[in-house]
Write a protein that holds these residues in place. Structure first.
Motif, PDB file in Angstrom:
ATOM      1  N   ASN A 128      -5.605  -5.257   4.318  1.00  0.00           N
ATOM      2  CA  ASN A 128      -5.860  -4.687   5.649  1.00  0.00           C
ATOM      3  C   ASN A 128      -4.910  -3.522   5.922  1.00  0.00           C
ATOM      4  N   ARG A 129      -4.362  -2.936   4.849  1.00  0.00           N
ATOM      5  CA  ARG A 129      -3.292  -1.963   5.055  1.00  0.00           C
ATOM      6  C   ARG A 129      -3.501  -0.667   4.286  1.00  0.00           C
ATOM      7  N   LEU A 130      -2.895   0.369   4.833  1.00  0.00           N
ATOM      8  CA  LEU A 130      -2.841   1.652   4.143  1.00  0.00           C
ATOM      9  C   LEU A 130      -1.381   2.061   4.093  1.00  0.00           C
ATOM     10  N   ARG A 131      -1.082   2.988   3.199  1.00  0.00           N
ATOM     11  CA  ARG A 131       0.300   3.456   3.084  1.00  0.00           C
ATOM     12  C   ARG A 131       0.355   4.967   3.212  1.00  0.00           C
ATOM     13  N   PHE A 132       1.389   5.425   3.881  1.00  0.00           N
ATOM     14  CA  PHE A 132       1.593   6.864   4.036  1.00  0.00           C
ATOM     15  C   PHE A 132       3.001   7.145   3.562  1.00  0.00           C
ATOM     16  N   SER A 133       3.137   8.033   2.593  1.00  0.00           N
ATOM     17  CA  SER A 133       4.460   8.240   1.995  1.00  0.00           C
ATOM     18  C   SER A 133       5.302   9.183   2.847  1.00  0.00           C
ATOM     19  N   SER A 134       6.588   9.190   2.571  1.00  0.00           N
ATOM     20  CA  SER A 134       7.505  10.041   3.337  1.00  0.00           C
ATOM     21  C   SER A 134       7.298  11.514   3.019  1.00  0.00           C
ATOM     22  N   LEU A 135       6.429  11.808   2.061  1.00  0.00           N
ATOM     23  CA  LEU A 135       6.100  13.204   1.769  1.00  0.00           C
ATOM     24  C   LEU A 135       4.736  13.568   2.348  1.00  0.00           C
ATOM     25  N   LEU A 144      -3.968   4.758  -0.903  1.00  0.00           N
ATOM     26  CA  LEU A 144      -4.991   3.766  -0.560  1.00  0.00           C
ATOM     27  C   LEU A 144      -4.630   2.408  -1.147  1.00  0.00           C
ATOM     28  N   CYS A 145      -3.732   2.407  -2.139  1.00  0.00           N
ATOM     29  CA  CYS A 145      -3.308   1.153  -2.765  1.00  0.00           C
ATOM     30  C   CYS A 145      -1.902   1.390  -3.291  1.00  0.00           C
ATOM     31  N   LEU A 146      -1.054   0.370  -3.203  1.00  0.00           N
ATOM     32  CA  LEU A 146       0.309   0.517  -3.710  1.00  0.00           C
ATOM     33  C   LEU A 146       0.281   0.883  -5.193  1.00  0.00           C
ATOM     34  N   PHE A 147      -0.739   0.398  -5.874  1.00  0.00           N
ATOM     35  CA  PHE A 147      -0.825   0.649  -7.315  1.00  0.00           C
ATOM     36  C   PHE A 147      -1.974   1.586  -7.662  1.00  0.00           C
ATOM     37  N   GLY A 148      -2.362   2.421  -6.722  1.00  0.00           N
ATOM     38  CA  GLY A 148      -3.414   3.394  -7.001  1.00  0.00           C
ATOM     39  C   GLY A 148      -2.882   4.505  -7.885  1.00  0.00           C
ATOM     40  N   SER A 149      -3.791   5.310  -8.400  1.00  0.00           N
ATOM     41  CA  SER A 149      -3.300   6.344  -9.307  1.00  0.00           C
ATOM     42  C   SER A 149      -3.157   7.700  -8.615  1.00  0.00           C
ATOM     43  N   PHE A 150      -3.357   7.733  -7.302  1.00  0.00           N
ATOM     44  CA  PHE A 150      -3.160   9.027  -6.643  1.00  0.00           C
ATOM     45  C   PHE A 150      -2.748   8.830  -5.177  1.00  0.00           C
ATOM     46  N   GLY A 151      -2.075   9.867  -4.649  1.00  0.00           N
ATOM     47  CA  GLY A 151      -1.782   9.929  -3.219  1.00  0.00           C
ATOM     48  C   GLY A 151      -2.508  11.165  -2.703  1.00  0.00           C
ATOM     49  N   LEU A 152      -3.134  11.056  -1.549  1.00  0.00           N
ATOM     50  CA  LEU A 152      -3.910  12.192  -1.040  1.00  0.00           C
ATOM     51  C   LEU A 152      -3.041  12.993  -0.075  1.00  0.00           C
ATOM     52  N   PRO A 153      -2.769  14.264  -0.397  1.00  0.00           N
ATOM     53  CA  PRO A 153      -1.839  15.051   0.418  1.00  0.00           C
ATOM     54  C   PRO A 153      -2.390  15.350   1.810  1.00  0.00           C
ATOM     55  N   MET A 154      -1.615  15.025   2.835  1.00  0.00           N
ATOM     56  CA  MET A 154      -2.059  15.200   4.218  1.00  0.00           C
ATOM     57  C   MET A 154      -1.045  16.010   5.034  1.00  0.00           C
ATOM     58  N   ARG A 155       0.031  16.431   4.398  1.00  0.00           N
ATOM     59  CA  ARG A 155       1.104  17.052   5.182  1.00  0.00           C
ATOM     60  C   ARG A 155       0.625  18.317   5.883  1.00  0.00           C
ATOM     61  N   ARG A 156      -0.359  18.975   5.304  1.00  0.00           N
ATOM     62  CA  ARG A 156      -0.836  20.221   5.932  1.00  0.00           C
ATOM     63  C   ARG A 156      -1.429  19.967   7.318  1.00  0.00           C
ATOM     64  N   PHE A 157      -1.785  18.706   7.603  1.00  0.00           N
ATOM     65  CA  PHE A 157      -2.347  18.390   8.923  1.00  0.00           C
ATOM     66  C   PHE A 157      -1.279  17.930   9.915  1.00  0.00           C
ATOM     67  N   LEU A 158      -0.015  18.050   9.514  1.00  0.00           N
ATOM     68  CA  LEU A 158       1.039  17.458  10.360  1.00  0.00           C
ATOM     69  C   LEU A 158       1.927  18.499  11.029  1.00  0.00           C
TER      70      LEU A 158
END
Ligand code: SAM
Length: 325
Positions: free
Chosen positions: A257-264, A269-283
């Motif tokens: 029931n959780r998502l993760r957002f990194s400090s970058l 989408l998963c702690l053990f997923g193979s990618f992080g989707l960059p969202m910083r441009r929206f911040l």
């Protein structure tokens, strides 16, 4: 408005990493300590607030601040207060190694943090030092006492039991829950990219712990599927409870029931997923929050059914401090 994926899972809970830096050197996570060299700056307080606003308006009303060690941020109190005061955030939680708790527990409770997880992998001073690289067991124990006094709604102690290191301490850990209203949770050691050999040597299956608990009179407590992945145990002689976190169990991902957002600023989408989707441009500015919400809603559709840890695929996760454990 709610965020859900293609497998019928709705997300209510965000783990928001506020830094990848950590002051401890846990043998299974960052044995050589955190190395800052050439890493980008973590999200600013404003960026974190915007991310939290977007997620909470999308129905993720529980936000856990994690890291790295979140409390080493100089502006940690201000970050907690800014996120805790967002109207859509119903529960603000913190995961910490506890080193600042003796001084800060009361302040953090009044700043709006209501759920606290403290990592504590040994009750023995030497073993604690051996695992974390720091002689700070007493501080963490004092911190837990301070937290109990500060009046958090929920206090959980997280321990990773490892074969040949601290697995003989199981019964000592249970005693923490004897007369105190806290939950002791045993997190099964997970394999990460940096630690394959360590994992092979020290991994202890949750089933082994469950059998020992059952032999000691603990019984499994039933709970709704959407209550998260821990398997909870109770005992009539204990005020507190025990939880087992079993990432290798076959149903672990079903109740995700959780998502993760990194400090970058990457969505994981998963702690053990193979990618992080960059969202910083929206911040960068408050008027981008709606765009961020759209991007998150689209991204979550890409969440896969489960991780593949059981086959040794650890995704890109080199250690948990980089994403937020
Ligand atoms: N510094 C904070 C702390 O100590 O709790 C938050 C970050 S730490 C990465 C979060 C949790 O992840 C800790 O409870 C830690 O024991 C756990 N953890 C880290 N690496 C792990 C691994 N390989 N397997 C299982 N748990 C792990």
């Amino acid at each position: 408005m709610h965020l859900s994926d293609g497998f019928g899972r709705t997300f209510r809970y965000l783990r928001l990493s506020v830094t990848e830096a950590c002051n401890f050197r846990c043998s299974y996570c960052l044995p050589d300590g955190y190395r800052k060299c050439n890493r980008p700056q973590p999200l600013t307080q404003d960026e974190l607030r915007r991310a939290a606003t977007a997620f909470s308006e999308l129905g993720l009303t529980k936000i856990r601040l994690t890291g790295g060690e979140p409390t080493i941020r100089k502006d940690f109190d201000a970050v907690a207060e800014a996120i805790g005061s967002l109207p859509s955030v119903k529960t603000l939680a913190l995961t910490t190694n506890g080193y600042r708790l003796p001084d800060r527990a009361a302040t953090w409770a009044s700043a709006g943090i209501s759920a606290l997880n403290v990592s504590l992998d040994s009750l023995n001073r030497n073993t604690f030092r051996h695992i974390t690289g720091h002689d700070r067991r007493d501080e963490v124990l004092r911190g837990i006492d301070a937290a109990l006094e500060a009046g958090f709604n929920s206090i959980k102690i997280n321990a990773v039991l490892m074969r040949g290191i601290n697995d003989h301490e199981l019964m000592d850990f249970l005693s923490l829950a004897k007369d105190r209203p806290l939950s002791v949770r045993f997190i099964e050691l997970m394999e990460t990219g940096d630690h394959a050999a360590f994992f092979q040597k020290h991994h202890l299956a949750t089933d082994t712990i469950a059998r020992r608990l059952e032999r000691a009179g603990w019984t499994r407590k039933l709970k709704p599927l959407d209550a998260g992945p821990s398997i909870d145990y109770v005992h009539p002689d204990f005020d507190g409870s025990i939880g087992l976190i079993a990432p290798y169990s076959k149903d672990f991902c079903k109740s995700c029931n959780r998502l993760r957002f990194s400090s970058l600023g990457n969505l994981h989408l998963c702690l053990f997923g193979s990618f992080g989707l960059p969202m910083r441009r929206f911040l960068k500015a408050d008027d981008q929050i709606e765009d961020l919400k759209d991007a998150l809603t689209r991204a979550v559709r890409r969440k896969t059914e489960g991780h593949r840890l059981a086959t040794g695929e650890t995704g890109q996760t080199s250690n948990l401090s980089s994403i937020g454990g």
